[in-house]
Design an enzyme around this catalytic site. Sequence first.
Site, PDB file in Angstrom:
ATOM      1  N   GLY B  15       0.913  -1.205  -0.085  1.00 50.64           N
ATOM      2  CA  GLY B  15       0.067  -0.106   0.041  1.00 50.64           C
ATOM      3  C   GLY B  15       0.883   1.289  -0.079  1.00 50.64           C
ATOM      4  O   GLY B  15       1.860   0.861  -0.038  1.00 50.64           O
ATOM      5  N   SER B  43      -1.659  -9.409  -3.940  1.00 47.34           N
ATOM      6  CA  SER B  43      -0.189  -9.181  -3.943  1.00 47.34           C
ATOM      7  C   SER B  43       0.830  -9.809  -3.891  1.00 47.34           C
ATOM      8  O   SER B  43       2.155  -9.688  -3.871  1.00 47.34           O
ATOM      9  CB  SER B  43      -0.102  -7.801  -3.064  1.00 47.34           C
ATOM     10  N   ARG B 102      -7.127   2.688  18.006  1.00 47.62           N
ATOM     11  CA  ARG B 102      -6.742   4.149  18.692  1.00 47.62           C
ATOM     12  C   ARG B 102      -7.121   4.315  19.900  1.00 47.62           C
ATOM     13  O   ARG B 102      -6.376   5.127  20.875  1.00 47.62           O
ATOM     14  CB  ARG B 102      -6.854   5.359  17.482  1.00 47.62           C
ATOM     15  N   CYS B 133      -3.232  10.754  10.478  1.00 47.88           N
ATOM     16  CA  CYS B 133      -2.088  11.449   9.850  1.00 47.88           C
ATOM     17  C   CYS B 133      -2.068  12.839  10.149  1.00 47.88           C
ATOM     18  O   CYS B 133      -1.226  13.757  10.429  1.00 47.88           O
ATOM     19  CB  CYS B 133      -2.180  11.275   8.310  1.00 47.88           C
ATOM     20  N   GLN B 160      -5.822  18.391   2.716  1.00 43.71           N
ATOM     21  CA  GLN B 160      -5.405  17.094   2.760  1.00 43.71           C
ATOM     22  C   GLN B 160      -5.190  16.549   1.396  1.00 43.71           C
ATOM     23  O   GLN B 160      -6.008  16.656   0.442  1.00 43.71           O
ATOM     24  CB  GLN B 160      -6.149  16.011   3.747  1.00 43.71           C
ATOM     25  N   GLY B 164      -3.173  10.301   1.028  1.00 40.98           N
ATOM     26  CA  GLY B 164      -3.844  10.005   2.472  1.00 40.98           C
ATOM     27  C   GLY B 164      -5.066   9.001   2.234  1.00 40.98           C
ATOM     28  O   GLY B 164      -5.392   8.245   3.066  1.00 40.98           O
ATOM     29  N   HIS B 246      -0.058  16.778   4.209  1.00 44.60           N
ATOM     30  CA  HIS B 246      -1.182  17.400   4.500  1.00 44.60           C
ATOM     31  C   HIS B 246      -0.894  19.070   4.890  1.00 44.60           C
ATOM     32  O   HIS B 246       0.374  19.156   5.432  1.00 44.60           O
ATOM     33  CB  HIS B 246      -1.794  16.959   5.480  1.00 44.60           C
TER      34      HIS B 246
END
Lengths: 340, 340
Positions: B15, B43, B102, B133, B160, B164, B246
Site C-alpha cells: 500500500g 499482491s 486508537r 495522519c 489534505q 492520504g 497535508h
Amino acid sequence: MPKDGYVVAVAGATGAVGEVMLQVLEQRKFPVRKLLALASERSVGKRLPFSGEEVRVEMLTRDAFKGVDIALFSAGAGRSLEFAPAAWQAGAVVVDNSSAFRMDREVPLVVPEINPHAIALYTQRGIIANPNCTTIVTLMALAPLHRFSRIKRVVASSYQAVSGAGAKALEELKQQVRAWARDQPLMVEVFPYQIAFNVLPHIDVFQENGYTKEEMKLVHESRKILEDPAILVSPTTVRVPVFTAHSVSVHVETEQKIPAAKARELFSAFPGLQLLDDPAAKQYPMPLYAAGKDDCYVGRIREDLAVPNGLNFWVCGDQLRKGAALNAVQIAEVLAERYL
Amino acid sequence: MPKDGYVVAVAGATGAVGEVMLQVLEQRKFPVRKLLALASERSVGKRLPFSGEEVRVEMLTRDAFKGVDIALFSAGAGRSLEFAPAAWQAGAVVVDNSSAFRMDREVPLVVPEINPHAIALYTQRGIIANPNCTTIVTLMALAPLHRFSRIKRVVASSYQAVSGAGAKALEELKQQVRAWARDQPLMVEVFPYQIAFNVLPHIDVFQENGYTKEEMKLVHESRKILEDPAILVSPTTVRVPVFTAHSVSVHVETEQKIPAAKARELFSAFPGLQLLDDPAAKQYPMPLYAAGKDDCYVGRIREDLAVPNGLNFWVCGDQLRKGAALNAVQIAEVLAERYL
C-alpha cells in the site's frame, strides 16, 4: 431610467472580472443603451462580444467617461484611484471592484442582499465599492445568521481559486498542469511558487501583523458590511489549485445559540444562497460545481463541538460572479432602480 | 536487542503507507535481521526492494507472525482487527497504523516526540496505535504550545493530500489531470467527485453529528495524545488536489497568552518540527516542499486578532512519512531501544 437605458462603461474590460461583467450585464438584461469597453493601451482595439455584437476596446483615460451613466471598474486599485474620481466628475456613478475605496467612510461597501440601503451614500463620492471576493462569499452565509443573532467571532480558512488572481494566474495553473502531463518543466511566473498540486498560504502582500492584506480585508470589510464594528474575525486565506470558485471553512460564534436546523432555515430563506447540506447523500458545496453559478452554496452545517453558541459550515461561491462581476452588476441594478 | 537485529513484518506492504514503511526502515537503518512483507492474496508474489535486495510478498495470515519481533500494520482497520491480536499472540509487538485500536484504553496512541512514555503500556494488548495522519501533523505543532500553556480550544481546517486516501486515490488525481490535459473525459472512481481542480469537504464517512470520522479523529486522538480530555477541538477536514503532504490552518487558544515570538521559540526547540516563518522573504510551509521530508513545517505564526490568548499558524507534513510510516518506525525505534 434614461430613455432606452444607460450608457455603461466597463473599465478593465479585458481582465478576468471585466470579461464576466460583460457576460453578466448581458445575461441579466441590464438596460444598456451603449457599452464602453475600456482598458489599458495594450488591449485597445481588441473586440469583445456583447449582446450579439462586438465592442471595440477603447483606451481608459480621464476623458473616457463623458456621457457615461454607470462605470464598472475592475482594473486594479491604482487605476481606480486614478480614474474613478474623473468618472464621477464626468457624471458617471462608479461601482469599483478594487480595494481602493472600500474602507473609505464616504464610500458605501455593498452586497445587495445584505446592505442595499448603503448604496444611497453614493452621492458623497460618486463611488460604491464592491467587496473582496472571499468576503462576499463568506458574508452571504454569515449575514442571515447575524440578523438572527449577533455574530461575536468568526474563524475562517479559505480555499481560493486561481482565477481570483486574474486571467494570467488561471493560465499559469493550466500551463503547469499541461507541462506536468507532458513531463516538461513547470514555469512559475504569476504565483510565488508552483500552484499545481500545491497550496499557498499567501494571498496578496503580508502586513506588519503577520496577516496578509487579503486576510485583513475579511476582517475590516465584514464589519463594515454587517455594520457591526464589534465582530471579531480570525482569517487564514489560502490559494488552492482550483480554476474558479472560492470555498471557505467557517466557524462562527453568535450571541444566542443557533441550532443547525435553525441555521438551515435561515440559509434557505436568504436570497442568493442555496442550501446544499445532505451529507448522507454526499450533498455538500464544492468549487467545481459552484463555478459559473450566480448563487453561493452552503453546507456541512453542524454545531460546534467546542463552544456552546458555535456553528460550523462550508460555503462556496464563484468569485468572478458573486464575488466580483455579478455583485457589481447587482449594485448597478439597485442604483438604476432606485436612484438614477 | 536480539542478536543481529529484529524480525520485522510489514502488513500491507504494497500500500501507499506500507511502501514508505520499507523505505523508512531502510533509510533510518532500523536493525532488521529479516523483513517479512505481508499483503492480501492479490499482491502475493510481488517483489519489493529493501536494503539492496528484493523481498517477496507473502500472504497476510494469522500464522504469518511466528518468530516476528515487531509487526508494522497498515492494511486497514478490518485487517488490523483480524490479525493484530494473532501477531501479539505469536510474540510480535504490533504498531498499528489503522484506526482500529486508537481509542482503546488499553492501547497507547503515540507520537514519539510527544508522549513516548505511553509506549510502556504496550504490554497490555501488545499493540501501539499510530495516530491519524492529520492529527499527527497538527499535534507536532500544538504539543510544544500545550507544554508551555494548556490548550483550551483548537479550530482546525485541513488541506489534505490525495495519497492520504491510498495509492489508488493518488493515481486517480494523476489520471484525471492527464485526461484533462488531453481533453478527454475524467473518470471518478475512488473519490465521490472529481478531485482534480476541485476541493472536497468530505474525508471518511459522515457521523450522526454532521462531522466526518476524520474530523472526530482529530477531536478524540488529540485529547488522548496530549493527555488532556478538556481540550476542545472544532475540526473541518478537506481534500485538496495535492499529491502528498497535508496542511492545516490552526487557530488555537491557550490558558496563558503565547506571543508569536515565544511560539517561534517553542516551535524551533521541538524535535521533528522546522520553523519556516519569514513572510517578507516568502518563507512559509507548503505541501509541495514538505512532501518527502521527515520533519513537519510550521509558519504563518501570528497572534489571533479576535481572542486575547489566541495564536494562528499553518503546519505542513508528509502524511505518508511523519503522518504514518515514519511515526510507526519511530515507535518501533523506542520499543527496540527501551523494551525489546
